[in-house]
Scaffold this motif. Structure first.
Motif, PDB file in Angstrom:
ATOM      1  N   ALA A 165       0.837  -1.203   0.000  1.00  8.31           N
ATOM      2  CA  ALA A 165       0.000   0.000   0.000  1.00  8.31           C
ATOM      3  C   ALA A 165       0.870   1.251   0.000  1.00  8.31           C
ATOM      4  O   ALA A 165       0.560   2.238  -0.688  1.00  8.31           O
ATOM      5  CB  ALA A 165      -0.929  -0.006   1.212  1.00  8.31           C
ATOM      6  N   MET A 166       1.962   1.222   0.762  1.00  7.53           N
ATOM      7  CA  MET A 166       2.865   2.370   0.810  1.00  7.53           C
ATOM      8  C   MET A 166       3.518   2.594  -0.558  1.00  7.53           C
ATOM      9  O   MET A 166       3.613   3.724  -1.035  1.00  7.53           O
ATOM     10  CB  MET A 166       3.950   2.152   1.866  1.00  7.53           C
ATOM     11  CG  MET A 166       4.895   3.335   2.002  1.00  7.53           C
ATOM     12  SD  MET A 166       6.287   2.982   3.086  1.00  7.53           S
ATOM     13  CE  MET A 166       7.182   1.804   2.108  1.00  7.53           C
ATOM     14  N   GLN A 167       3.945   1.521  -1.202  1.00  2.69           N
ATOM     15  CA  GLN A 167       4.560   1.653  -2.531  1.00  2.69           C
ATOM     16  C   GLN A 167       3.557   2.171  -3.552  1.00  2.69           C
ATOM     17  O   GLN A 167       3.892   2.993  -4.403  1.00  2.69           O
ATOM     18  CB  GLN A 167       5.140   0.303  -2.982  1.00  2.69           C
ATOM     19  CG  GLN A 167       6.380  -0.098  -2.221  1.00  2.69           C
ATOM     20  CD  GLN A 167       6.859  -1.502  -2.568  1.00  2.69           C
ATOM     21  OE1 GLN A 167       6.126  -2.286  -3.168  1.00  2.69           O
ATOM     22  NE2 GLN A 167       8.078  -1.820  -2.177  1.00  2.69           N
ATOM     23  N   GLN A 168       2.318   1.734  -3.434  1.00  2.00           N
ATOM     24  CA  GLN A 168       1.278   2.213  -4.343  1.00  2.00           C
ATOM     25  C   GLN A 168       1.023   3.704  -4.115  1.00  2.00           C
ATOM     26  O   GLN A 168       0.924   4.473  -5.065  1.00  2.00           O
ATOM     27  CB  GLN A 168      -0.008   1.416  -4.130  1.00  2.00           C
ATOM     28  CG  GLN A 168      -1.127   1.809  -5.067  1.00  2.00           C
ATOM     29  CD  GLN A 168      -2.392   0.995  -4.814  1.00  2.00           C
ATOM     30  OE1 GLN A 168      -2.512   0.327  -3.797  1.00  2.00           O
ATOM     31  NE2 GLN A 168      -3.323   1.076  -5.744  1.00  2.00           N
ATOM     32  N   ARG A 169       0.957   4.101  -2.870  1.00  6.95           N
ATOM     33  CA  ARG A 169       0.742   5.527  -2.557  1.00  6.95           C
ATOM     34  C   ARG A 169       1.933   6.366  -3.017  1.00  6.95           C
ATOM     35  O   ARG A 169       1.762   7.464  -3.535  1.00  6.95           O
ATOM     36  CB  ARG A 169       0.526   5.703  -1.047  1.00  6.95           C
ATOM     37  CG  ARG A 169       0.278   7.113  -0.628  1.00  6.95           C
ATOM     38  CD  ARG A 169      -1.037   7.643  -1.184  1.00  6.95           C
ATOM     39  NE  ARG A 169      -1.184   9.035  -0.801  1.00  6.95           N
ATOM     40  CZ  ARG A 169      -1.476  10.008  -1.635  1.00  6.95           C
ATOM     41  NH1 ARG A 169      -1.711   9.746  -2.905  1.00  6.95           N
ATOM     42  NH2 ARG A 169      -1.575  11.237  -1.226  1.00  6.95           N
ATOM     43  N   GLU A 170       3.125   5.858  -2.841  1.00  9.38           N
ATOM     44  CA  GLU A 170       4.322   6.562  -3.297  1.00  9.38           C
ATOM     45  C   GLU A 170       4.293   6.743  -4.816  1.00  9.38           C
ATOM     46  O   GLU A 170       4.614   7.815  -5.339  1.00  9.38           O
ATOM     47  CB  GLU A 170       5.579   5.785  -2.891  1.00  9.38           C
ATOM     48  CG  GLU A 170       6.876   6.460  -3.251  1.00  9.38           C
ATOM     49  CD  GLU A 170       8.092   5.647  -2.837  1.00  9.38           C
ATOM     50  OE1 GLU A 170       9.214   6.112  -3.093  1.00  9.38           O
ATOM     51  OE2 GLU A 170       7.929   4.556  -2.260  1.00  9.38           O
ATOM     52  N   GLN A 222       1.629   6.934  -6.629  1.00 14.47           N
ATOM     53  CA  GLN A 222       0.605   7.943  -6.911  1.00 14.47           C
ATOM     54  C   GLN A 222       1.151   9.347  -6.701  1.00 14.47           C
ATOM     55  O   GLN A 222       0.879  10.257  -7.484  1.00 14.47           O
ATOM     56  CB  GLN A 222      -0.625   7.725  -6.022  1.00 14.47           C
ATOM     57  CG  GLN A 222      -1.436   6.513  -6.377  1.00 14.47           C
ATOM     58  CD  GLN A 222      -2.538   6.253  -5.357  1.00 14.47           C
ATOM     59  OE1 GLN A 222      -2.529   6.783  -4.253  1.00 14.47           O
ATOM     60  NE2 GLN A 222      -3.491   5.405  -5.729  1.00 14.47           N
ATOM     61  N   VAL A 223       1.927   9.524  -5.655  1.00 13.89           N
ATOM     62  CA  VAL A 223       2.515  10.843  -5.385  1.00 13.89           C
ATOM     63  C   VAL A 223       3.475  11.219  -6.501  1.00 13.89           C
ATOM     64  O   VAL A 223       3.457  12.340  -7.017  1.00 13.89           O
ATOM     65  CB  VAL A 223       3.219  10.861  -4.007  1.00 13.89           C
ATOM     66  CG1 VAL A 223       4.068  12.106  -3.835  1.00 13.89           C
ATOM     67  CG2 VAL A 223       2.184  10.769  -2.896  1.00 13.89           C
ATOM     68  N   HIS A 224       4.320  10.301  -6.906  1.00  7.20           N
ATOM     69  CA  HIS A 224       5.270  10.578  -7.984  1.00  7.20           C
ATOM     70  C   HIS A 224       4.537  10.878  -9.295  1.00  7.20           C
ATOM     71  O   HIS A 224       4.969  11.730 -10.074  1.00  7.20           O
ATOM     72  CB  HIS A 224       6.247   9.418  -8.175  1.00  7.20           C
ATOM     73  CG  HIS A 224       7.273   9.316  -7.087  1.00  7.20           C
ATOM     74  ND1 HIS A 224       8.159  10.329  -6.797  1.00  7.20           N
ATOM     75  CD2 HIS A 224       7.541   8.324  -6.199  1.00  7.20           C
ATOM     76  CE1 HIS A 224       8.934   9.965  -5.788  1.00  7.20           C
ATOM     77  NE2 HIS A 224       8.578   8.748  -5.401  1.00  7.20           N
TER      78      HIS A 224
END
Length: 151
Positions: free
Chosen positions: A113-118, A120-122
């Motif tokens: 989930a953290m990698q997915q959110r990261e 999205q931010v990028h």
């Protein structure tokens, strides 16, 4: 619902935990006397399920545990109190291993989930911005002297 798999289970499907053996069959399968099985039940070493009429029903796992208790007692010379403690510790280890597996799965899910959110931010970065790069300037010495005022 079967708590371990999260899906419905056929109530007539036999598993190693299914209590199907009466005490006489369990005694034959384990090679022990029925009175020994009753004693192990009283001591809490092997606790079979009970029928509504209070009759004992042993599962395949119970039979395996009976054989283990007998082996520890006869071959290893461990007393019944020691065997009870061994069984308790083995159950505790199994519960802890299960909990570790649950926590590892939760950590993997959180990392994904953290990698997915990261990502999205990028992906949300504006592309018309130019990244700042620090330009190295030539070495220069600047001397500053304050002006003196006359008194």
């Amino acid at each position: 619902m079967d708590g371990r798999s999260g899906r419905s289970r056929n109530p007539y499907q036999l598993t190693e935990e299914s209590p199907v053996y009466v005490i006489s069959v369990a005694a034959q399968l384990s090679g022990l006397h029925p009175q020994t099985l009753r004693q192990y039940d009283r001591l809490g070493l092997v606790s079979p399920d009970r029928t509504p009429g209070r009759g004992r029903r042993y599962s395949a796992r119970d039979i395996e545990l009976l054989c283990t208790v007998q082996q520890l007692s006869q071959d290893e010379g461990i007393n019944l109190a020691g065997i009870k403690r061994i069984i308790e510790l083995e159950n505790q280890v199994a519960a802890l291993q299960s909990r570790v597996a649950e926590l590892a799965s939760a950590v993997e899910g959180a990392a994904a989930a953290m990698q997915q959110r990261e990502a999205q931010v990028h992906a949300s970065y504006r592309r018309d911005l130019v990244p700042y790069q620090d330009v190295q300037q030539a070495s220069a010495l600047v001397v500053w002297r304050p002006k003196r005022t006359s008194e």
